[in-house]
Design an enzyme around this catalytic site. Structure first.
Site, short mmCIF file in Angstrom:
data_model
loop_
_atom_site.label_atom_id
_atom_site.label_comp_id
_atom_site.label_asym_id
_atom_site.label_seq_id
_atom_site.Cartn_x
_atom_site.Cartn_y
_atom_site.Cartn_z
N GLY A 1 1.89 2.66 10.73
CA GLY A 1 2.83 3.77 10.60
C GLY A 1 3.45 4.22 11.91
N ASN B 1 0.86 -1.18 0.00
CA ASN B 1 0.00 0.00 0.00
C ASN B 1 0.90 1.24 0.00
OD1 ASN B 1 -1.87 2.00 0.42
ND2 ASN B 1 -2.32 1.44 2.55
N SER C 1 2.98 -1.63 10.61
CA SER C 1 4.42 -1.60 10.93
C SER C 1 5.13 -2.92 10.63
CB SER C 1 4.64 -1.19 12.39
OG SER C 1 4.20 0.13 12.59
N GLU D 1 -7.01 5.27 7.35
CA GLU D 1 -6.66 6.62 6.89
C GLU D 1 -7.80 7.24 6.06
OE1 GLU D 1 -2.84 5.74 5.15
OE2 GLU D 1 -2.03 5.37 7.15
N HIS E 1 -9.72 1.36 4.85
CA HIS E 1 -8.47 1.67 5.53
C HIS E 1 -8.70 2.81 6.53
CE1 HIS E 1 -4.34 2.84 6.27
NE2 HIS E 1 -3.96 1.69 5.74
N LYS F 1 0.11 4.30 -0.46
CA LYS F 1 -0.53 5.55 0.02
C LYS F 1 -0.27 6.68 -0.99
CE LYS F 1 -0.06 3.57 4.53
NZ LYS F 1 -0.08 3.73 5.96
N GLU G 1 -5.80 -4.87 10.78
CA GLU G 1 -4.84 -3.78 10.94
C GLU G 1 -5.18 -2.99 12.21
OE1 GLU G 1 -2.63 -2.43 7.25
OE2 GLU G 1 -4.50 -1.32 7.28
P1 PGA Z 1 2.60 0.61 7.64
O1 PGA Z 1 1.16 0.83 6.95
O2 PGA Z 1 3.13 -0.68 7.14
O3 PGA Z 1 3.40 1.79 7.19
O4 PGA Z 1 2.36 0.60 9.11
C1 PGA Z 1 0.26 -0.23 6.84
C2 PGA Z 1 -1.01 0.23 6.19
O5 PGA Z 1 -1.34 1.41 6.27
O6 PGA Z 1 -1.73 -0.55 5.56
#
Ligand code: PGA
Length: 248
Positions: A179, A26, A210, A111, A109, A28, A173
């Site tokens: 993140g 992903n 992460s 976000e 997600h 982003k 998640e």
């Molecule tokens: P990350 O993001 O691996 O940077 O923690 C995971 C995600 O947002 O799906």
């Protein structure tokens, strides 16, 4: 000829892809320029071409999909609109993604939820995606560490997926782990995994939050079917290490 019922281990041996782990990158809102996207694409073509027995799905921003769709990479999108056509300024429809060779779409997600997507919007997106032949990767998980995970994901399953045929993947998640460089310990994540497998025994369940080369294989060892990877998937060296760790 169809294999005899009850003979699943032999089916998996004959068709190893049925058991293949999946890694979803992903990206982003990255990378910031087309030039850098092209550079990442050529590195990835190189790396992914050499990795066997692992399904690697790249989810770049929409604007890079036309270039990526000319490669052999398996593609996903990071979002989609629920209507198939019409006057919806700024939106992208499921058929548009299909025409760019997308097979998957990340939905729900955290976000995006933070920007205002609620259960009913995500649910409509899941339904339209399935209808259009895309495979949604539905993200669920608790906001804060220490919350009642089972209670929360149960509510999410009911609100998002009740009555929808299981033509999707699930990504557990924990929002606090995304993140943050504070991954959810695999033994703890396993509790959510087992709960999800009880309701969706045939659905692929991924872990995200992460993930790095130092923990990736641990999630597979506890039983996850794959990983949803954010920042580590933009660093080709680190991403390659993760892929190699999963194929070792
Ligand atoms: P990350 O993001 O691996 O940077 O923690 C995971 C995600 O947002 O799906």
């Amino acid at each position: 000829m169809y294999p005899r019922a009850g003979n699943f281990s032999s089916i998996i041996k004959e068709h190893p892809y049925l058991n293949m782990k999946i890694v979803v990158a992903n990206w982003k809102m990255n990378p910031p320029t087309l030039k850098r996207a092209k550079r990442l694409l050529s590195h990835l073509e190189n790396v992914c071409g050499r990795i066997k027995n692992l399904k690697i799905v790249i989810c770049p921003p929409f604007v890079y999909l036309p270039i990526f769709s000319q490669s052999n990479l398996i593609l996903g999108a990071q979002n989609v609109f629920w209507e198939m056509k019409g006057a919806f300024t700024g939106e992208i429809s499921p058929p548009m993604l299909k025409s760019l060779k997308c097979k998957y779409v990340i939905l729900g997600h955290s976000e995006r939820r933070r920007l205002g997507e609620d259960y009913s919007m995500i649910r409509k997106k899941i339904i339209s995606s399935v209808r259009a032949g895309l495979r949604p990767i539905v993200c669920i998980g608790e906001e804060k560490e220490g919350e009642n995970v089972i209670k929360i994901i149960k509510k999410e399953l009911l609100s998002l997926l009740n009555g929808i045929p299981p033509k999707f993947l699930l990504a557990y998640e924990p929002v606090w782990a995304i993140g943050s460089k504070r991954p959810c310990p695999p033994q703890r994540a396993k509790r959510a995994l087992f709960f999800l497998k009880k309701y969706y025994p045939k659905t692929r369940i991924l872990y995200g939050g992460s993930v790095s080369s130092s923990n990736a294989s641990e999630y597979i060892k506890v039983g996850f079917d794959g990983l949803l990877i954010g920042s580590a998937s933009l660093n080709i060296k680190e991403f390659t290490k993760i892929l190699l760790a999963l194929t070792a």
